[in-house]
Scaffold this motif. Structure first.
Motif, PDB file in Angstrom:
ATOM      1  N   TYR A 118       1.054  -1.060  -0.010  1.00 44.90           N
ATOM      2  CA  TYR A 118       0.130   0.068   0.001  1.00 44.90           C
ATOM      3  C   TYR A 118       0.875   1.153  -0.048  1.00 44.90           C
ATOM      4  CZ  TYR A 118      -2.907  -3.601   2.114  1.00 44.90           C
ATOM      5  OH  TYR A 118      -3.768  -4.583   2.488  1.00 44.90           O
ATOM      6  N   THR A 119       1.288   1.454  -1.116  1.00 51.53           N
ATOM      7  CA  THR A 119       2.401   2.536  -1.049  1.00 51.53           C
ATOM      8  C   THR A 119       1.870   3.763  -1.619  1.00 51.53           C
ATOM      9  OG1 THR A 119       3.445   1.813  -2.974  1.00 51.53           O
ATOM     10  CG2 THR A 119       4.449   1.185  -0.604  1.00 51.53           C
ATOM     11  N   ALA A 165      -3.448   4.270   0.161  1.00 54.19           N
ATOM     12  CA  ALA A 165      -3.549   3.325   1.450  1.00 54.19           C
ATOM     13  C   ALA A 165      -2.224   3.613   1.969  1.00 54.19           C
ATOM     14  CB  ALA A 165      -4.059   1.912   1.189  1.00 54.19           C
ATOM     15  N   HIS A 166      -2.300   3.896   3.251  1.00 54.70           N
ATOM     16  CA  HIS A 166      -1.008   3.763   3.914  1.00 54.70           C
ATOM     17  C   HIS A 166      -0.291   2.180   4.354  1.00 54.70           C
ATOM     18  CE1 HIS A 166      -1.555   7.966   5.365  1.00 54.70           C
ATOM     19  NE2 HIS A 166      -2.417   7.832   6.203  1.00 54.70           N
ATOM     20  N   GLU A 167       1.048   2.384   4.124  1.00 55.36           N
ATOM     21  CA  GLU A 167       1.698   1.080   4.367  1.00 55.36           C
ATOM     22  C   GLU A 167       1.615   0.516   5.677  1.00 55.36           C
ATOM     23  OE1 GLU A 167       5.413   0.944   2.395  1.00 55.36           O
ATOM     24  OE2 GLU A 167       5.588  -1.108   2.778  1.00 55.36           O
ATOM     25  N   HIS A 168       2.111   1.165   6.671  1.00 54.38           N
ATOM     26  CA  HIS A 168       2.243   0.927   7.967  1.00 54.38           C
ATOM     27  C   HIS A 168       1.427   1.465   9.143  1.00 54.38           C
ATOM     28  CE1 HIS A 168       5.954  -0.621   6.476  1.00 54.38           C
ATOM     29  NE2 HIS A 168       6.304   0.550   6.012  1.00 54.38           N
ATOM     30  N   GLY A 198      -8.121   5.725   1.243  1.00 50.61           N
ATOM     31  CA  GLY A 198      -9.487   6.833   0.838  1.00 50.61           C
ATOM     32  C   GLY A 198      -9.195   6.795  -0.706  1.00 50.61           C
ATOM     33  N   CYS A 199     -10.284   7.240  -1.268  1.00 53.12           N
ATOM     34  CA  CYS A 199     -10.206   7.873  -2.712  1.00 53.12           C
ATOM     35  C   CYS A 199     -11.358   8.926  -2.666  1.00 53.12           C
ATOM     36  CB  CYS A 199     -10.804   6.458  -3.283  1.00 53.12           C
ATOM     37  SG  CYS A 199     -10.837   6.506  -5.167  1.00 53.12           S
ATOM     38  N   ILE A 200     -10.872   9.738  -4.162  1.00 52.67           N
ATOM     39  CA  ILE A 200     -11.649  10.823  -4.586  1.00 52.67           C
ATOM     40  C   ILE A 200     -12.264  10.157  -5.706  1.00 52.67           C
ATOM     41  CG2 ILE A 200     -11.798  12.848  -5.550  1.00 52.67           C
ATOM     42  CD1 ILE A 200      -9.221  13.791  -4.316  1.00 52.67           C
ATOM     43  N   PHE A 216     -14.086   9.350  -0.174  1.00 52.08           N
ATOM     44  CA  PHE A 216     -14.036   8.752   1.558  1.00 52.08           C
ATOM     45  C   PHE A 216     -12.423   9.008   2.043  1.00 52.08           C
ATOM     46  CE2 PHE A 216     -13.719   5.041  -1.194  1.00 52.08           C
ATOM     47  CZ  PHE A 216     -12.672   4.495  -0.666  1.00 52.08           C
ATOM     48  N   GLN A 217     -12.245   8.847   3.060  1.00 51.58           N
ATOM     49  CA  GLN A 217     -10.907   8.669   3.686  1.00 51.58           C
ATOM     50  C   GLN A 217     -11.286   7.852   5.227  1.00 51.58           C
ATOM     51  OE1 GLN A 217      -8.422  11.755   3.648  1.00 51.58           O
ATOM     52  NE2 GLN A 217      -9.016  12.819   5.362  1.00 51.58           N
ATOM     53  N   MET A 218     -10.620   6.685   5.521  1.00 47.81           N
ATOM     54  CA  MET A 218     -10.429   6.250   6.818  1.00 47.81           C
ATOM     55  C   MET A 218      -9.132   6.485   7.345  1.00 47.81           C
ATOM     56  SD  MET A 218     -11.526   4.832   9.370  1.00 47.81           S
ATOM     57  CE  MET A 218     -13.030   3.829   8.916  1.00 47.81           C
ATOM     58  N   LEU A 219      -9.078   7.244   8.440  1.00 46.60           N
ATOM     59  CA  LEU A 219      -7.652   7.402   9.224  1.00 46.60           C
ATOM     60  C   LEU A 219      -7.966   6.790  10.447  1.00 46.60           C
ATOM     61  CD1 LEU A 219      -7.924  11.365   8.313  1.00 46.60           C
ATOM     62  CD2 LEU A 219      -6.614   9.459   7.199  1.00 46.60           C
ATOM     63  N   PRO A 220      -6.754   6.713  10.967  1.00 49.58           N
ATOM     64  CA  PRO A 220      -6.863   5.930  12.303  1.00 49.58           C
ATOM     65  C   PRO A 220      -7.765   6.258  13.419  1.00 49.58           C
ATOM     66  CG  PRO A 220      -4.629   6.283  11.765  1.00 49.58           C
ATOM     67  CD  PRO A 220      -5.395   7.085  11.022  1.00 49.58           C
TER      68      PRO A 220
END
Length: 144
Positions: free
Chosen positions: A1-2, A82-85, A90-92, A118-122
């Motif tokens: 997910y880079t 997407a975050h890797e770690h 998220g996506c527009i 959307f975006q899903m953060l911690p």
């Protein structure tokens, strides 16, 4: 997910014609109202360029009543990130926007910059399903 989906694009080259799907499911419950909502985010065949028909970034939202089911998708997977770690994706989804962001948007700027996505953060879920349709009718595209 880079960043810029390089890992997905690279791994797609090694998969050749094999299909790829990854999805994330979240349930949010309001204890005060005793209701739950489900949010499902997915990416299908990212980086695939032989045809746009298979690559999709999709959001599905299911409300507390069986009839509350929204779906929106985009065949433009270039704004999916997407975050890797750590938890973050998220996506527009609105292709009319000129925002080509491929990473998290500061939460205070999200709704000003993203008409649909959307975006899903911690610690936060943000989204706007502006062009969604009734998913209970079947299909990810309106009118299917």
């Amino acid at each position: 997910y880079t960043k810029n989906n390089k890992k997905w694009k690279t791994s797609f080259k090694t998969r050749k014609k094999k299909r790829f799907f990854e999805g994330w499911y979240y349930r949010v419950t309001s204890i005060e109202d005793n209701v739950s909502f489900a949010f499902i985010f997915s990416i299908e065949d990212p980086g695939r360029r032989d045809t746009d028909q298979f690559k999709l970034a999709t959001v599905q939202v299911m409300g507390p009543d069986d009839g509350d089911y929204l779906v929106e998708c985009s065949t433009d997977d270039t704004t999916f990130w997407a975050h890797e770690h750590c938890q973050g994706l998220g996506c527009i989804l609105d292709s009319a926007t000129n925002d080509t962001t491929t990473t998290a948007i500061p939460p205070e700027d999200f709704f000003n910059r993203v008409p649909s996505g959307f975006q899903m953060l911690p610690t936060r879920l943000q989204g706007n399903v502006a062009n969604g349709h009734d998913g209970s009718l079947g299909g990810v595209y309106a009118g299917q």
